[in-house]
Scaffold this motif. Sequence first.
Motif, mmCIF file in Angstrom:
data_model
loop_
_atom_site.group_PDB
_atom_site.id
_atom_site.type_symbol
_atom_site.label_atom_id
_atom_site.label_comp_id
_atom_site.label_asym_id
_atom_site.label_seq_id
_atom_site.Cartn_x
_atom_site.Cartn_y
_atom_site.Cartn_z
ATOM 1 N N UNK A 272 -55.854 107.315 -51.749
ATOM 2 C CA UNK A 272 -54.526 107.781 -51.352
ATOM 3 C C UNK A 272 -53.539 106.618 -51.426
ATOM 4 N N UNK A 273 -52.284 106.886 -51.784
ATOM 5 C CA UNK A 273 -51.309 105.795 -51.848
ATOM 6 C C UNK A 273 -51.030 105.214 -50.466
ATOM 7 N N UNK A 274 -50.805 103.916 -50.425
ATOM 8 C CA UNK A 274 -50.422 103.254 -49.178
ATOM 9 C C UNK A 274 -48.953 103.538 -48.873
ATOM 10 N N UNK A 275 -48.117 103.430 -49.904
ATOM 11 C CA UNK A 275 -46.699 103.768 -49.785
ATOM 12 C C UNK A 275 -46.422 104.953 -50.696
ATOM 13 N N UNK A 276 -45.802 105.973 -50.139
ATOM 14 C CA UNK A 276 -45.498 107.173 -50.922
ATOM 15 C C UNK A 276 -44.052 107.586 -50.642
ATOM 16 N N UNK A 277 -43.188 107.436 -51.645
ATOM 17 C CA UNK A 277 -41.768 107.791 -51.519
ATOM 18 C C UNK A 277 -41.511 108.982 -52.430
ATOM 19 N N UNK A 278 -40.942 110.042 -51.856
ATOM 20 C CA UNK A 278 -40.736 111.266 -52.621
ATOM 21 C C UNK A 278 -39.284 111.732 -52.499
ATOM 22 N N UNK A 279 -38.618 111.790 -53.648
ATOM 23 C CA UNK A 279 -37.263 112.362 -53.756
ATOM 24 C C UNK A 279 -36.316 111.785 -52.711
ATOM 25 N N UNK A 280 -36.315 110.480 -52.556
ATOM 26 C CA UNK A 280 -35.539 109.830 -51.493
ATOM 27 C C UNK A 280 -34.063 109.725 -51.882
#
Length: 534
Positions: A272-280
């Motif tokens: 799993x990603x440690x940092x996950x940024x979505x549509x920010x």
Amino acid sequence: MTTAASSVELSAIRKYFPSNGVEALASVNFNLVAGEIHALIGENGAGKSTLMHVMAGVVKPSSGKISLDGNEYSWDAPSDALRAGIGMVRQHPRLVPGFRLWEDCVLGAEAVRWSIMNRVAARNRVNELSCRWGFNLDPDALTDDLATSQRQKAAILALLLRKVRFLIFDEPSAVLAPAETDRLFDLLRNLREEGRGIVLISHKLDETLTIADRVTVIRQGRTIATLPARDTSVDMLRGMMFGEMRVADKPLHRKSTPPCRNSRQADRQAKAPVLDIRSLVVQVPGKPYLRGINLALWPGMIHGIAGVRDSGPETLELAIAGMIPPVSGEIEVLGKRISGNNPKSFRQAGGAWVPADRTGVALALRLPLQDNMVVHAVGRALRNSIRIMSKTNLRRITRGILSDARVTGDPRQLASGFSGGTLQRAVLARELAENAAFLLLSEPGWGLDLENKAILHHTIAANAARGTSILLISTDLDELISLSDTISVMRNGNIVATFQVPDPDTIHPPMEIPALREAIGAAMTGSEACADVG
């Protein structure tokens, strides 16, 4: 009005900052002639702003000569340069909070009689000048309520009131909409027609060449070339700006940092990603917008972020750290959502942060250095099931951090009494002591000499080798390329390109690195080749 003979000349300017051991200007020559627009360009950290601060009296050079109309001068303060006819408009002008616009414009140049200022006459003078130049500013508006473009106009008005002959503009179009940029450039052309000399600092090469008469390129604190703008091109300037930097004739590639990139990338996609940024999306007044950022980092991954000033990296940093709220989208660290305006949520999720703003966010300069080092000690103790935080524990934590930072001065002194390099090492050591799963590093090499920067780079790579995920925001392309697995370029609040970084240890010969620098530079400055990337 000036004559064509009027000019400012900076000769062999050198500036060394003993507090952090940085030579910002090694030997720079620059001259500005009345009735021209002279563009000053170079990559981030090249020394452009420092050189113009010397010209405007903000910074005193270590050596070199300043001449105005053939006469040598030495400024002790910006007011000296202003009286001689030289003024600077900063990218983010500093206006006096709570003042009316007209009050800020006349401050320090009030027309008085018998120690009394005619407020009506002063206000009318500001209003007349605003109308003459088409600024359409309300002289009674509060400085706190002004938009960025209005603040710039107010700063220009203040200089025009003082009949400044030579004006310096530092990235004036960085946060302006296209229509505002057009109006600004019309103003610059009108000022040139009046016989004033204009310095234009800008990373936007295409638009700069449409208005400049001459262009000077500096790199690593040295003059590379001064050319007529009509004899240059964007590609030529980019090559001068982003040519491979060398120190002691050796490229700053990762030759000794463990381990090779390929081993760090092994089966990370299965986790799993440690940092996950979505549509920010972030829209905060006074800061560059973010316009739909998607980004994911896996364990052991170093992802670099490049971009010119006010293109978005600064806002991204603050949003990830929980300092500012998003309009929409999500940020997660180890599956935990980060709440805007709540940096505690970032820490609790497993993040550590070295901010770009050292003296405003990372450190309290009016506190002893040792007090700054235990700012996260309570949380660390609770994670280790130490319910009582004794002075002994605090001293132990502090001593360990200061030892890692190689601080030799008395830590009981105020933080303001230490050099910039020492403070930077201390902040880095404090955050690395968190043993966090995710590191947010912004300009980590700031203020460090070559030896300490090499130690830092080795430490960053070693943390990645242990599985730490690192987002590295830096204006130093050499730093980004030497450390990162991938590099994303931000421009106008978007990620416009992402590059895989080849490992120099596995390239024979390492010819891909200069090409990568060129491609990153093109993406940062918005060339045609990168317009459709990302």
